[in-house]
Design an enzyme around this catalytic site. Structure first.
Site, mmCIF file in Angstrom:
data_model
loop_
_atom_site.group_PDB
_atom_site.id
_atom_site.type_symbol
_atom_site.label_atom_id
_atom_site.label_comp_id
_atom_site.label_asym_id
_atom_site.label_seq_id
_atom_site.Cartn_x
_atom_site.Cartn_y
_atom_site.Cartn_z
ATOM 1 C CD GLU A 279 73.911 79.687 0.668
ATOM 2 O OE1 GLU A 279 74.624 78.899 0.076
ATOM 3 O OE2 GLU A 279 72.495 79.797 0.631
ATOM 4 C CD1 TRP A 282 74.233 77.076 4.066
ATOM 5 C CD2 TRP A 282 75.232 74.513 4.076
ATOM 6 N NE1 TRP A 282 73.033 75.611 4.630
ATOM 7 C CE2 TRP A 282 73.755 74.838 4.394
ATOM 8 C CE3 TRP A 282 75.492 73.428 5.051
ATOM 9 C CZ2 TRP A 282 73.117 73.825 4.631
ATOM 10 C CZ3 TRP A 282 74.920 72.666 4.525
ATOM 11 C CH2 TRP A 282 73.331 72.590 5.003
ATOM 12 C CD1 TRP A 310 76.184 52.422 -3.041
ATOM 13 C CD2 TRP A 310 75.383 54.601 -3.850
ATOM 14 N NE1 TRP A 310 76.353 54.287 -2.310
ATOM 15 C CE2 TRP A 310 76.110 55.300 -2.760
ATOM 16 C CE3 TRP A 310 74.515 55.225 -5.222
ATOM 17 C CZ2 TRP A 310 74.959 56.700 -1.916
ATOM 18 C CZ3 TRP A 310 73.799 56.932 -4.745
ATOM 19 C CH2 TRP A 310 74.383 56.988 -3.304
ATOM 20 C CG ASN A 346 74.200 76.063 -5.084
ATOM 21 O OD1 ASN A 346 75.404 75.057 -4.693
ATOM 22 N ND2 ASN A 346 73.166 76.110 -4.280
ATOM 23 C CD1 TRP A 364 77.835 59.544 -1.533
ATOM 24 C CD2 TRP A 364 79.787 60.615 -1.986
ATOM 25 N NE1 TRP A 364 78.723 59.034 -0.908
ATOM 26 C CE2 TRP A 364 79.843 59.812 -1.093
ATOM 27 C CE3 TRP A 364 80.700 61.923 -2.516
ATOM 28 C CZ2 TRP A 364 80.786 60.273 0.161
ATOM 29 C CZ3 TRP A 364 81.971 61.933 -1.447
ATOM 30 C CH2 TRP A 364 82.066 61.312 0.019
ATOM 31 C CD1 TRP A 387 80.062 66.047 -5.085
ATOM 32 C CD2 TRP A 387 78.030 65.515 -5.694
ATOM 33 N NE1 TRP A 387 79.396 66.964 -7.078
ATOM 34 C CE2 TRP A 387 78.559 66.058 -7.557
ATOM 35 C CE3 TRP A 387 77.121 63.965 -6.282
ATOM 36 C CZ2 TRP A 387 78.468 65.747 -8.601
ATOM 37 C CZ3 TRP A 387 76.680 64.435 -7.668
ATOM 38 C CH2 TRP A 387 77.433 64.765 -8.798
#
Length: 476
Positions: A279, A282, A310, A346, A364, A387
């Site tokens: 993590e 990430w 969109w 999360n 987004w 996102w």
């Protein structure tokens, strides 16, 4: 002893602070300064929630400095102009800072370094925010990684298990006449006539280096064991919650890694530790992506989506999402947790993002902008990557057919309804069987929770099918 300015930004700590350590190693007398210039980070100037945290973090840093005989000199204005004033006032011969990796900050810092170096000043920047620098991790062909797994396999080999330098016990006092502002002068907290929307934050957070160290210790002593599975359940204390402390640099990723690797973990716990380190990986990956692809803060990493259809946002629906009034309990719980605490679990971040980008099919950026203003850990790299991952437009993106089921996510990860009942208390009287999809039992919903929306703002099944069709076209 020559004076050296230590320019603090998002490295608000004394432990493992490479800029501070560099000055001390050079035999320089460090003078700690902070210059408030949020406009220089445009278009990503800090949001309201991060400013509220910054107020308390600066107070904590100043207190830590004063305990060591120093203090934080605070200025406001153009960074270069203020640094030049401080150099003249202190006769400083060197300037040290720790790097930032956002596009606007890189451009600003490059300009300042070139300008001051040309005048004969020693100017050095250092890495305090990342485990490895973005330009040091490359594919075999010399390109930046776009996929996490090979990136982390490469980067993990570079981790340094050695404990980084601790905070100095004493620091020299700045010249008494060196003027500076008080933290309150920066007006970072909500001001009247605004209500104190941040009041709930401080039940959960202690900004500053001490709060970060305590959070790490609590995590290692408790939730680290079982982390890999338990981290998915928002009703439990099962994550480190270090993200805001990392964002403000109140703790370094090197310190976290060193603390993790210094412990002897049982073999059964090792998968949890590996997952926790991934993590952190990430986080690294997100910063590396933003460094190499700076346009992604506002544009798709995958250009196939530049013509994606969109939906035009409905103002009422967007506000319902922001305020936790969508009629979908797991979404509303997450959005209310965010509003009250400045943070969201999360797993739930992915759920609410999927609802916005796939069920509502809004760009987004609408979600990223809201998170930017309301999260205390609003980190441009992480926010952008998160996102774009959920929307399917970024690196390692969720496949277009992965549209989170709002009902199954609630049933699987909040099976007893503790999370929903905490953040959507008007549903507290509903039985567990009705909590994930209360609109399916309308009579019970009207009887026990009349103040809650009678149905979701969008049909989940129909919107899923419409999103699949739209995404299939984009992928083709």
């Amino acid at each position: 002893m020559a004076n050296a300015l230590i320019w603090f930004r998002r490295d608000l700590r004394l432990d493992d602070n490479p800029a501070l350590q560099a000055a001390l190693r050079a035999g320089q007398s460090p003078l700690c300064v902070y210059i408030h210039a949020p406009e220089e980070e445009a278009p990503w100037a800090p949001g309201a929630a991060t400013q509220a945290w910054l107020h308390r973090s600066l107070l904590a840093l100043d207190a830590d400095l004063r305990a060591r005989g120093s203090r934080l000199v605070i200025r406001r204005g153009d960074s270069l102009a203020e640094l030049e004033k401080l150099i003249a006032e202190t006769q400083a011969e060197a300037l040290h800072w720790n790097r930032l990796y956002e596009p606007a900050s890189i451009a600003r810092d490059t300009r300042i370094k070139q300008g001051l170096k040309s005048r004969g000043l020693t100017v050095e920047s250092h890495n305090a925010a990342l485990l490895v620098e973005p330009w040091t991790v490359q594919t075999g062909s010399g390109d930046p990684y776009r996929v996490f797994t090979p990136f982390w396999k490469n980067a993990r080999q570079r981790l340094d298990p050695q404990a980084p330098p601790a905070a100095p016990a004493r620091l020299p006092e700045p010249p008494p006449r060196l003027a500076g502002l008080d933290v309150a002068d920066l007006q970072l907290e909500p001001r009247k006539p605004e209500p104190r929307w941040d009041t709930g934050f401080w039940d959960d957070w202690q900004p500053g280096e001490a709060g970060a160290a305590e959070m790490l210790e609590v995590f290692l002593d408790g939730a680290a064991s079982g982390y890999k599975e338990q981290r998915n359940y928002p009703d439990r204390i099962a994550t480190s919650k270090l993200s805001p402390h990392l964002h403000f640099g109140e703790i370094s990723p090197r310190r976290i890694v060193a603390a993790v690797l210094a412990r002897r973990w049982p073999a059964a716990v090792q998968p949890d530790i590996d997952h926790f380190l991934s993590e952190l990986g990430w986080r690294e990956f997100s910063h590396h992506l933003l460094f190499h692809f700076p346009h992604t803060a506002s544009e798709n990493l995958n250009p196939k989506f530049d013509r994606f259809r969109w939906a035009k946002p409905d103002a009422d629906h967007l506000r319902a999402w922001q305020r936790g009034r969508t009629g979908v309990p797991i979404v509303d719980a997450g959005m209310r947790e965010l509003w009250h605490t400045g943070w969201m679990h999360n797993r739930v971040r992915m759920v609410v993002a999927s609802f916005l980008t796939k069920n509502l099919r809004y760009h987004w950026k609408h979600g990223a902008d809201w998170f930017w203003d309301t999260l205390v850990d609003a980190d441009l790299a992480n926010n952008t990557q998160g996102w774009q991952w959920t929307a399917g437009t970024g690196a390692d993106a969720a496949p277009y057919f992965r549209i989170f089921s709002m009902i199954s996510q609630a049933e699987k990860f909040d099976p007893a309804g503790k999370y929903i009942r905490r953040w959507v208390p008007e549903l507290a009287k509903l039985p567990d069987s009705a909590l994930a999809a209360p609109w399916e039992q309308p009579a019970l919903l009207r009887q026990l929770a009349p103040a809650y929306p009678g149905r979701p703002i969008v049909d989940l099944k129909a919107s899923r099918e419409a999103a699949l069709a739209a995404y299939s076209g984009a992928k083709a």
